[in-house]
Design a protein around this motif. Sequence first.
Motif, PDB file in Angstrom:
ATOM      1  N   UNK A 178     -34.528 -44.718 -19.896  1.00  0.00           N
ATOM      2  CA  UNK A 178     -35.690 -43.813 -19.999  1.00  0.00           C
ATOM      3  C   UNK A 178     -35.855 -43.090 -18.664  1.00  0.00           C
ATOM      4  N   UNK A 221     -38.358 -41.566 -17.553  1.00  0.00           N
ATOM      5  CA  UNK A 221     -39.677 -41.862 -16.979  1.00  0.00           C
ATOM      6  C   UNK A 221     -39.644 -43.174 -16.199  1.00  0.00           C
ATOM      7  N   UNK A 241     -38.247 -42.955 -12.586  1.00  0.00           N
ATOM      8  CA  UNK A 241     -39.149 -42.465 -11.530  1.00  0.00           C
ATOM      9  C   UNK A 241     -39.854 -43.603 -10.799  1.00  0.00           C
ATOM     10  N   UNK A 242     -40.072 -44.707 -11.500  1.00  0.00           N
ATOM     11  CA  UNK A 242     -40.862 -45.772 -10.878  1.00  0.00           C
ATOM     12  C   UNK A 242     -40.088 -47.066 -10.691  1.00  0.00           C
ATOM     13  N   UNK A 247     -39.441 -37.605  -2.572  1.00  0.00           N
ATOM     14  CA  UNK A 247     -39.553 -36.704  -3.715  1.00  0.00           C
ATOM     15  C   UNK A 247     -38.173 -36.198  -4.081  1.00  0.00           C
ATOM     16  N   UNK A 272     -42.496 -33.349 -13.145  1.00  0.00           N
ATOM     17  CA  UNK A 272     -42.641 -33.505 -14.595  1.00  0.00           C
ATOM     18  C   UNK A 272     -41.994 -32.367 -15.393  1.00  0.00           C
ATOM     19  N   UNK A 307     -45.524 -49.961 -16.475  1.00  0.00           N
ATOM     20  CA  UNK A 307     -45.747 -48.747 -15.675  1.00  0.00           C
ATOM     21  C   UNK A 307     -44.968 -47.543 -16.189  1.00  0.00           C
ATOM     22  N   UNK A 308     -43.778 -47.798 -16.775  1.00  0.00           N
ATOM     23  CA  UNK A 308     -43.019 -46.666 -17.325  1.00  0.00           C
ATOM     24  C   UNK A 308     -43.766 -46.057 -18.498  1.00  0.00           C
ATOM     25  N   UNK A 343     -46.659 -43.914 -16.947  1.00  0.00           N
ATOM     26  CA  UNK A 343     -46.320 -42.606 -16.354  1.00  0.00           C
ATOM     27  C   UNK A 343     -45.750 -41.650 -17.397  1.00  0.00           C
ATOM     28  N   UNK A 344     -45.121 -42.210 -18.415  1.00  0.00           N
ATOM     29  CA  UNK A 344     -44.654 -41.350 -19.506  1.00  0.00           C
ATOM     30  C   UNK A 344     -45.861 -40.740 -20.236  1.00  0.00           C
ATOM     31  N   UNK A 404     -48.808 -40.245 -18.981  1.00  0.00           N
ATOM     32  CA  UNK A 404     -49.438 -39.266 -18.077  1.00  0.00           C
ATOM     33  C   UNK A 404     -48.674 -37.942 -18.143  1.00  0.00           C
ATOM     34  N   UNK A 456     -51.111 -52.140  -7.443  1.00  0.00           N
ATOM     35  CA  UNK A 456     -50.087 -51.285  -6.839  1.00  0.00           C
ATOM     36  C   UNK A 456     -49.447 -50.378  -7.872  1.00  0.00           C
ATOM     37  N   UNK A 498     -51.633 -47.421  -8.231  1.00  0.00           N
ATOM     38  CA  UNK A 498     -51.473 -46.502  -7.103  1.00  0.00           C
ATOM     39  C   UNK A 498     -50.191 -45.679  -7.258  1.00  0.00           C
ATOM     40  N   UNK A 499     -49.119 -46.355  -7.651  1.00  0.00           N
ATOM     41  CA  UNK A 499     -47.844 -45.643  -7.790  1.00  0.00           C
ATOM     42  C   UNK A 499     -47.896 -44.646  -8.957  1.00  0.00           C
ATOM     43  N   UNK A 500     -48.656 -45.007  -9.997  1.00  0.00           N
ATOM     44  CA  UNK A 500     -48.814 -44.076 -11.124  1.00  0.00           C
ATOM     45  C   UNK A 500     -49.578 -42.828 -10.682  1.00  0.00           C
ATOM     46  N   UNK A 542     -49.589 -41.602  -7.630  1.00  0.00           N
ATOM     47  CA  UNK A 542     -48.655 -40.810  -6.819  1.00  0.00           C
ATOM     48  C   UNK A 542     -47.680 -40.064  -7.728  1.00  0.00           C
ATOM     49  N   UNK A 543     -47.232 -40.748  -8.775  1.00  0.00           N
ATOM     50  CA  UNK A 543     -46.329 -40.120  -9.730  1.00  0.00           C
ATOM     51  C   UNK A 543     -46.973 -38.866 -10.328  1.00  0.00           C
ATOM     52  N   UNK A 544     -48.243 -38.980 -10.660  1.00  0.00           N
ATOM     53  CA  UNK A 544     -48.963 -37.820 -11.224  1.00  0.00           C
ATOM     54  C   UNK A 544     -49.050 -36.688 -10.199  1.00  0.00           C
ATOM     55  N   UNK A 545     -49.430 -37.048  -8.958  1.00  0.00           N
ATOM     56  CA  UNK A 545     -49.605 -36.011  -7.931  1.00  0.00           C
ATOM     57  C   UNK A 545     -48.299 -35.281  -7.683  1.00  0.00           C
ATOM     58  N   UNK A 546     -47.211 -36.074  -7.617  1.00  0.00           N
ATOM     59  CA  UNK A 546     -45.905 -35.438  -7.424  1.00  0.00           C
ATOM     60  C   UNK A 546     -45.482 -34.666  -8.673  1.00  0.00           C
TER      61      UNK A 546
END
Lengths: 247, 750
Positions: free
Chosen positions: A146, A148, A151-152, A229, A235, B366-367, B370-371, B373, B451, B454-456, B458-462
């Motif tokens: 995936x 997504x 990314x994490x 980054x 996205x 978390x995946x 963020x997916x 989001x 955490x 928080x990482x989610x 950051x993921x959104x902001x980026x």
Amino acid sequence: MSCDLTCIITGHREGRLAVASLRSFWAAIDAARAAGHAVEARLVLDRPNPLTHAVFEAHRKDAVAFEAYDHGDQGKVRNEAVAKANGRYTAFLDADDLWSEDWLVQALDFLDGAPETHIAHPAYNYFFEQQATIFCHVDQESDAFRPDLLRIANYWDALCVCPTAIYHEIPFCDRDIEAGYAYEDWVWNCETVAAGKFHKVVPESVLFKRRQNNSQTIRASASKSLGRRNPLTDYTHPIYERSATEG
Amino acid sequence: MSKAEPVNETLLRRAFDGAYYLSQNPDVAIAGLDPLDHYMASGWREGRPPAPWFDAATLLSPQQRRRTRQDPALLVFLEGKSADDPTLEGRLAEQPLGKLTAAFDSVFDPVSYLEQNPDVAGHGMDAREHYLKAGWREGRRAALWFDAEQWCGLNPDLDPVAVNPFLHFISHAGIEAGGEDPQEKWLHLTGISAESSAPQYVTLPMVSTAEIGDDEAGARRPIVVEARLPRSADLDLMRAHFDPDYYRATNPDLPANITDPLLHFATVGWIEGRDPCAEFSVSFYLKENRDLASNPANPFLDFLRHGHREHWRRAVSVREAQILNSFSEPGAMKDRLDAAKALDPMVAMPPEKRMTTSPTLSAKAPADAVEAIREALGGRRYRYIVAVPHVRMSGASRVASIFATALARVRRPQDILVITTDSSEAEYIGWFPDEIDRLNLSTLIEHLSEEQRQRALIDLLRGCGAQAVINVNSRLMWETLEAFGRQLASEMKVVTYLFTWDETPDGDRVGYPIQWLRHTCNHHHVLLTDTKALARDVSERFGYGVINAEGAEGAEVLALHTPASDSGVRAVVAGRNAPKRVLWAGRFDRQKRVDILVEIARANPQITFDVYGKAVLSEARLPDFDPPENIIEKGTYSTLQEVLETPYSAFLYTAQWDGLPTILLDMAAARLPIIAPDLGGIGEMLDDSTGWLIEDFTDIDAYTKALKQATADPAGAREKADALAERVAATFAESRYEAEIEGMLKRHEL
């Protein structure tokens, strides 16, 4: 390219732990040569201590290069080492980990005839010493992959066999722990995926990864590091449209 | 000391009250577990009482209580007691329902019931529950030898519709669990033999000779067990986790006429080593839990009943079992492992059971977040992210909406995204203009760790290409800044809205402008404050604007006076001869010092104080402050208009610490004279020419003097109120606010 494969082992301050790694390094190279592949070996050090230097020196054998850098940055060292690689493919080993003796043969057989965009990972990373886990690599073309999640979390580590041209096209980014950036191998995975490369898994293959309490990964996690980054963090990258279509 | 007599099992079963245990432990009942098994396995450790009369604390001596760390408390209590112990008997006798239930359970045969009633088995119902709820009314038999019709014939007073004949028989025949054989009682009372009353049925032996597992020596061995139809409760438990599609797909050799794969698995399938679903490997569970080999029960059932709570048990998925087995059973993978161990024996370390890991599972939550989001934003990009904790009745929410509205005027609304980060409360979301996109982030990330949240973020902001994040009291944003501020500040502009601090009961300052700012002081590009006083305070404490260094420019601190919205409401100022009446409105919380209001009222008995408000951060009520009679509690209000229809001489404000309360701006716009303490930014609007500014917030005499002036000279008070309204209109104008924001954005190239 003047040979099939360039094998690069990178050392720092592993000292005598590097002995087993270097023995596995050469055993895998010998097996690949015995299978008919032309292989060059490069021994690379980055800010080594004298003992690590001596251990590498003692296992120099027919290495085409024995180089020491002063970067303190794994990504930079890999970039410089691979810039001089003569192999069509390049394989990395860290000087505290172990290759399976037939890893290189398995990977080269797997990549034989595959597109130049394919990067070969072992099916499993067998963690040992301080961690009793078997990390399962995921094939990028399988349903389990995936974008997504990439990314994490990181799907693959850097000990792969990869077309050297891909390393030239997409070098590792700089590490900057003080500024909070690490995980250059994870970022490289994101960048290669974003650039249309494919991380593939070689069935029935395994590498052995030593996990110590002071490993770089643990240090990076404790210091609240992020990956830099990269195209996948956006996205609007087309890969998400593709995954939506496929989904 | 002689060794105590071991506890007789009959005694244990009589003392243990299964019905009570299930009624008190719905988790056990829902899981379909045997209550005594559960109590013996873990319930006693968890302090669950085995019977209503049993209190381990009072029934056990201190010595015995120490023993209960090793043994179930009930065992320790019963040790050495006999079944006819009068103490025990007496206690048990107090539990007639428990006795009846236990007697019923000792006689009722659920396997036989299911065999007789395949429709019940086929629907996966619990036999006991089915019989007690409906079966007896439908004429189904609780035991093969018991004939309800014949029992009713012998008991003409028995209403077979209202009373369960079988329970009637147990009760009237004096059947007890572990007591006289109930069939003999039946024969004795009715003269009817069990054989003659029992229906005929055929049992189908289900025996497997499949090989499974291996013994200690590593050899495969055939297992022959008597396979019986499982209890309905067990089938139910397994059915919840059984995957019939998987079972059929992975067992193509199954006969095509099998209608219920679960029944096949539950009878012979597990014995043949077949797996019930991808998530559970039967053979691995048996191999890793060798203590189960002596009791050939279904390992899947064992896991669902007990094993999942027994931390020493190992259960893995079929795939994991294949991987782990590949490294332990002869083959290429084991050869590779052995070769690595030969190179470095440390490869065998640590000496723990090995497990597989994969980001596919470990990072799934978390995946997923963020997916979700990314999909919620639908590929839209936003330059400005305004982070708020929630949108409920609060000053911060209000200011966030005012800021976002102004930002939308000086920049494009479609470039702005408002995210609620801490809670999904959005009662006042209408404060934000419709043309600004909003995302309820909190609901998408609420199940994640701190955490991961928080990482989610950051993921959104980026992910949406943010060039600036504007934090208006979002706790998640503050936490993220504390953990990852150095990276965020290098990737985008961090703009932080600060409001006044809180004070502890000791008067010490705490809150976002204090300890949170201390931990993040290097990561803000702009600090916005709602008062000049706060701007001055943070600038002085951190040296912003004075002490800079290369790479650490320090934050720009900018005081932004929140624009006052003139609702058009105008106060009617009480005349000189009108009743002397003063308005107070606010929260009954510690900050607002209602006790000072009460003191002022006591010092001014000639004035009536109308008090609006309620406590928000506490449970305080106005009567708690022992108000005098000239304080009139008016409750809360919905519009300023309804409050200001009453003529007042002044608006009285009390507090211990403050920023710039919006109520003062409202009253200023309504042209009601104001008396307020010199706290925070209040002095930026109020002085002697625009009202009465009380230097010391505890100075009752000063308040009294101001009240006397305001009530004695309404014309003078009105003059001050008019001057204040003009000042507010100029200083707190929307145009000025927007111009300040525009300037800030330009300075930071936003």
